[in-house]
Motif scaffolding. Structure first.
Motif, mmCIF file in Angstrom:
data_model
loop_
_atom_site.group_PDB
_atom_site.id
_atom_site.type_symbol
_atom_site.label_atom_id
_atom_site.label_comp_id
_atom_site.label_asym_id
_atom_site.label_seq_id
_atom_site.Cartn_x
_atom_site.Cartn_y
_atom_site.Cartn_z
ATOM 1 N N VAL A 170 1.119 6.047 13.427
ATOM 2 C CA VAL A 170 0.764 4.630 13.444
ATOM 3 C C VAL A 170 1.233 3.989 12.143
ATOM 4 C CG1 VAL A 170 -1.112 2.942 13.550
ATOM 5 C CG2 VAL A 170 -1.258 5.059 14.892
ATOM 6 N N VAL A 171 1.988 2.903 12.262
ATOM 7 C CA VAL A 171 2.443 2.139 11.095
ATOM 8 C C VAL A 171 1.788 0.765 11.159
ATOM 9 C CG1 VAL A 171 4.408 1.147 9.885
ATOM 10 C CG2 VAL A 171 4.642 3.362 11.031
ATOM 11 N N ASP A 172 1.006 0.445 10.142
ATOM 12 C CA ASP A 172 0.278 -0.829 10.111
ATOM 13 C C ASP A 172 1.020 -1.828 9.226
ATOM 14 O OD1 ASP A 172 -1.522 -2.868 10.194
ATOM 15 O OD2 ASP A 172 -3.185 -1.777 9.280
ATOM 16 N N LEU A 173 1.694 -2.789 9.870
ATOM 17 C CA LEU A 173 2.430 -3.820 9.137
ATOM 18 C C LEU A 173 1.693 -5.155 9.155
ATOM 19 C CD1 LEU A 173 6.129 -3.119 10.256
ATOM 20 C CD2 LEU A 173 4.989 -2.441 8.135
ATOM 21 N N ARG A 174 0.419 -5.145 9.468
ATOM 22 C CA ARG A 174 -0.357 -6.383 9.513
ATOM 23 C C ARG A 174 -0.696 -6.867 8.105
ATOM 24 N NH1 ARG A 174 -5.585 -4.584 12.623
ATOM 25 N NH2 ARG A 174 -5.353 -2.938 11.050
ATOM 26 N N ALA A 175 -0.962 -8.163 8.004
ATOM 27 C CA ALA A 175 -1.585 -8.693 6.794
ATOM 28 C C ALA A 175 -3.027 -8.187 6.747
ATOM 29 C CB ALA A 175 -1.543 -10.219 6.818
ATOM 30 N N GLY A 176 -3.603 -8.124 5.549
ATOM 31 C CA GLY A 176 -4.939 -7.554 5.379
ATOM 32 C C GLY A 176 -6.011 -8.221 6.219
ATOM 33 N N PHE A 177 -5.883 -9.527 6.485
ATOM 34 C CA PHE A 177 -6.896 -10.245 7.265
ATOM 35 C C PHE A 177 -7.161 -9.579 8.604
ATOM 36 C CE2 PHE A 177 -7.720 -13.282 10.696
ATOM 37 C CZ PHE A 177 -8.935 -13.822 10.285
ATOM 38 N N TYR A 178 -6.146 -8.987 9.216
ATOM 39 C CA TYR A 178 -6.285 -8.493 10.583
ATOM 40 C C TYR A 178 -7.040 -7.172 10.685
ATOM 41 C CZ TYR A 178 -3.662 -12.518 11.748
ATOM 42 O OH TYR A 178 -3.301 -13.837 11.886
ATOM 43 N N GLU A 179 -7.462 -6.636 9.537
ATOM 44 C CA GLU A 179 -8.402 -5.522 9.594
ATOM 45 C C GLU A 179 -9.759 -6.001 10.103
ATOM 46 O OE1 GLU A 179 -8.773 -3.146 6.147
ATOM 47 O OE2 GLU A 179 -6.659 -2.532 6.122
ATOM 48 N N LYS A 180 -9.999 -7.317 10.057
ATOM 49 C CA LYS A 180 -11.239 -7.871 10.611
ATOM 50 C C LYS A 180 -11.247 -7.761 12.131
ATOM 51 C CE LYS A 180 -12.074 -11.158 6.845
ATOM 52 N NZ LYS A 180 -12.311 -12.583 6.489
ATOM 53 N N PHE A 181 -10.076 -7.667 12.745
ATOM 54 C CA PHE A 181 -9.965 -7.462 14.185
ATOM 55 C C PHE A 181 -10.102 -5.981 14.540
ATOM 56 C CE2 PHE A 181 -8.197 -11.638 13.925
ATOM 57 C CZ PHE A 181 -8.291 -12.211 15.190
ATOM 58 N N TYR A 182 -9.518 -5.138 13.692
ATOM 59 C CA TYR A 182 -9.526 -3.701 13.976
ATOM 60 C C TYR A 182 -9.198 -2.936 12.704
ATOM 61 C CZ TYR A 182 -8.137 0.852 15.805
ATOM 62 O OH TYR A 182 -8.040 2.201 16.033
ATOM 63 N N LYS A 183 -10.070 -1.994 12.364
ATOM 64 C CA LYS A 183 -9.854 -1.139 11.195
ATOM 65 C C LYS A 183 -9.480 0.252 11.681
ATOM 66 C CE LYS A 183 -11.959 0.302 6.814
ATOM 67 N NZ LYS A 183 -10.828 -0.192 6.014
ATOM 68 N N ILE A 184 -8.354 0.742 11.234
ATOM 69 C CA ILE A 184 -7.873 2.051 11.684
ATOM 70 C C ILE A 184 -8.643 3.156 10.975
ATOM 71 C CG2 ILE A 184 -5.843 3.485 12.046
ATOM 72 C CD1 ILE A 184 -4.119 1.045 11.508
ATOM 73 N N GLU A 185 -9.216 4.052 11.759
ATOM 74 C CA GLU A 185 -9.963 5.168 11.184
ATOM 75 C C GLU A 185 -9.104 6.428 11.081
ATOM 76 O OE1 GLU A 185 -12.740 4.700 9.846
ATOM 77 O OE2 GLU A 185 -13.275 2.740 10.680
ATOM 78 N N SER A 186 -8.050 6.510 11.874
ATOM 79 C CA SER A 186 -7.187 7.690 11.880
ATOM 80 C C SER A 186 -6.108 7.566 10.804
ATOM 81 C CB SER A 186 -6.539 7.841 13.260
ATOM 82 O OG SER A 186 -5.801 6.669 13.575
ATOM 83 N N PRO A 187 -5.421 8.656 10.457
ATOM 84 C CA PRO A 187 -4.340 8.590 9.470
ATOM 85 C C PRO A 187 -3.253 7.610 9.909
ATOM 86 C CG PRO A 187 -4.968 10.867 9.888
ATOM 87 C CD PRO A 187 -5.682 10.036 10.912
ATOM 88 N N HIS A 188 -2.733 6.827 8.956
ATOM 89 C CA HIS A 188 -1.714 5.845 9.287
ATOM 90 C C HIS A 188 -0.897 5.503 8.053
ATOM 91 C CE1 HIS A 188 -5.232 3.568 7.886
ATOM 92 N NE2 HIS A 188 -4.409 2.610 7.520
ATOM 93 N N ILE A 189 0.156 4.739 8.274
ATOM 94 C CA ILE A 189 1.084 4.364 7.203
ATOM 95 C C ILE A 189 1.039 2.847 7.009
ATOM 96 C CG2 ILE A 189 3.528 4.272 6.531
ATOM 97 C CD1 ILE A 189 3.895 6.836 8.258
ATOM 98 N N THR A 190 1.012 2.413 5.759
ATOM 99 C CA THR A 190 1.145 0.990 5.436
ATOM 100 C C THR A 190 2.320 0.819 4.478
ATOM 101 O OG1 THR A 190 -0.383 1.125 3.564
ATOM 102 C CG2 THR A 190 -1.328 0.562 5.713
ATOM 103 N N MET A 191 2.687 -0.432 4.226
ATOM 104 C CA MET A 191 3.795 -0.707 3.319
ATOM 105 C C MET A 191 3.411 -1.801 2.335
ATOM 106 S SD MET A 191 7.060 -0.532 5.902
ATOM 107 C CE MET A 191 7.253 0.914 6.964
ATOM 108 N N LYS A 192 3.932 -1.681 1.128
ATOM 109 C CA LYS A 192 3.725 -2.681 0.090
ATOM 110 C C LYS A 192 5.085 -3.057 -0.471
ATOM 111 C CE LYS A 192 0.991 -3.429 -4.134
ATOM 112 N NZ LYS A 192 0.028 -2.795 -5.066
ATOM 113 N N PHE A 193 5.291 -4.353 -0.735
ATOM 114 C CA PHE A 193 6.580 -4.832 -1.194
ATOM 115 C C PHE A 193 6.432 -5.459 -2.583
ATOM 116 C CE2 PHE A 193 6.542 -4.837 3.389
ATOM 117 C CZ PHE A 193 7.716 -4.160 3.704
#
Length: 308
Positions: free
Chosen positions: A224-247
């Motif tokens: 799972v790759v999470d490319l959402r803006a932080g706000f959208y964790e209010k819709f769903y927070k991933i509990e399993s291992p996943h990848i995010t990106m920072k620029f």
């Protein structure tokens, strides 16, 4: 082979028996059935069991990317909203509940409240949305959204294989419709990020009613790759291992350009049909270089530096 030959010889011998006698006919049928059973067992043991074991023990190699929507949207479309418009069809009524609240406010609510919810001040622009959303034409979600990230994704200019990858692997978190697949059909709408509908909070509603379905879905979908803006964790927070990106640019986090580079990374993933972390890390992306990889609890963060 010797066993198969012996069984076939026995079968041929049985066919020469007189079948007029009921008992002999029954014996011939029983022998024929037994021979078929033995042949099946030999075939399974010789070739099929290893294949079955591989299929059951290997986890499907695939990937899911979570993405944010955009304020900007294309107008137009065809047909109308219905249950078949969305993934997670069992939760269609939940989406409908939010959509009807929104539609009621836009059609009949006071202008000041509509301005607040939509983030629009121009009354002519507001008129575009003051319709029954259930009667509005729909189009594919990934084509409906037209903000910065979607411009850099350039869905329409991808090869057919790239568009198919996006359709099958991208989940977008709509402010109005919650988590939707890229190929889901949605109408034009305007709901500003974080705004409530007459005190009703869509993000809390979707988190309550969709989290279990998303957990189950993602567990079967590999990386799972999470490319959402932080706000959208209010819709769903991933509990399993996943990848995010920072620029980063000159060592500092960027906001506006983060949208552009999320779209750019997604495009490169689609072009290469990326299905695992190793392939993701190996991507060579123009103007981006990996400067760090951090493990933060269940999240692996890939840090990119924007280079000109």
């Amino acid at each position: 082979m010797a066993a198969v030959t012996a069984v076939l010889s026995a079968f041929h011998a049985s066919t020469s028996l007189p079948v007029s006698n009921r008992l002999l006919r029954l014996r011939a049928v029983a022998l024929y059935t037994y021979i078929l059973f033995v042949l099946c067992v030999i075939f399974v043991h010789s070739s099929q069991i290893p294949i079955l074991l591989v299929n059951f023990n290997q986890k499907e190699v695939t990937m899911t990317i979570l993405f944010a929507p955009s304020e900007a949207k294309q107008e137009g479309g065809t047909a109308r909203l219905d249950r078949d418009s969305f993934c997670f069809p069992k939760l269609y009524e939940k989406r409908l509940e939010v959509a009807l609240r929104y539609s009621e406010l836009l059609e009949n609510g006071p202008l000041e409240k509509i301005k607040k919810v939509t983030g629009l001040k121009d009354e002519k622009q507001i008129e575009r949305y003051r319709t029954n959303i259930l009667e509005a034409p729909v189009m594919k979600a990934v084509e409906r959204y037209s903000g910065v990230a979607y411009e850099y994704l350039g869905y329409e200019t991808l090869a057919p294989g790239g568009r198919e990858y996006i359709d099958e692997h991208l989940i977008i978190f709509s402010n109005l419709f919650g988590p939707i697949c890229a190929s889901d059909k949605i109408p034009d709408y305007k709901l500003k990020q974080g705004e409530h509908i007459e005190g009703f909070a869509p993000e809390k509603f979707y988190k309550e009613h969709f989290s279990d379905a998303l957990d189950e879905y993602l567990q079967k979908r590999g990386t799972v790759v999470d490319l959402r803006a932080g706000f959208y964790e209010k819709f769903y927070k991933i509990e399993s291992p996943h990848i995010t990106m920072k620029f980063l640019k000159n060592g500092k986090s960027v906001s506006h350009w983060a949208k552009a580079y999320r779209g750019k990374v997604l495009r490169e993933m689609a072009k290469r049909a990326i299905m695992d972390e190793e392939s993701l890390l190996a991507m060579d992306i123009e103007n981006l270089g990996i400067v760090d990889i951090k493990q933060i609890k269940n999240r692996k963060e890939i840090v990119y530096e924007i280079v000109q």
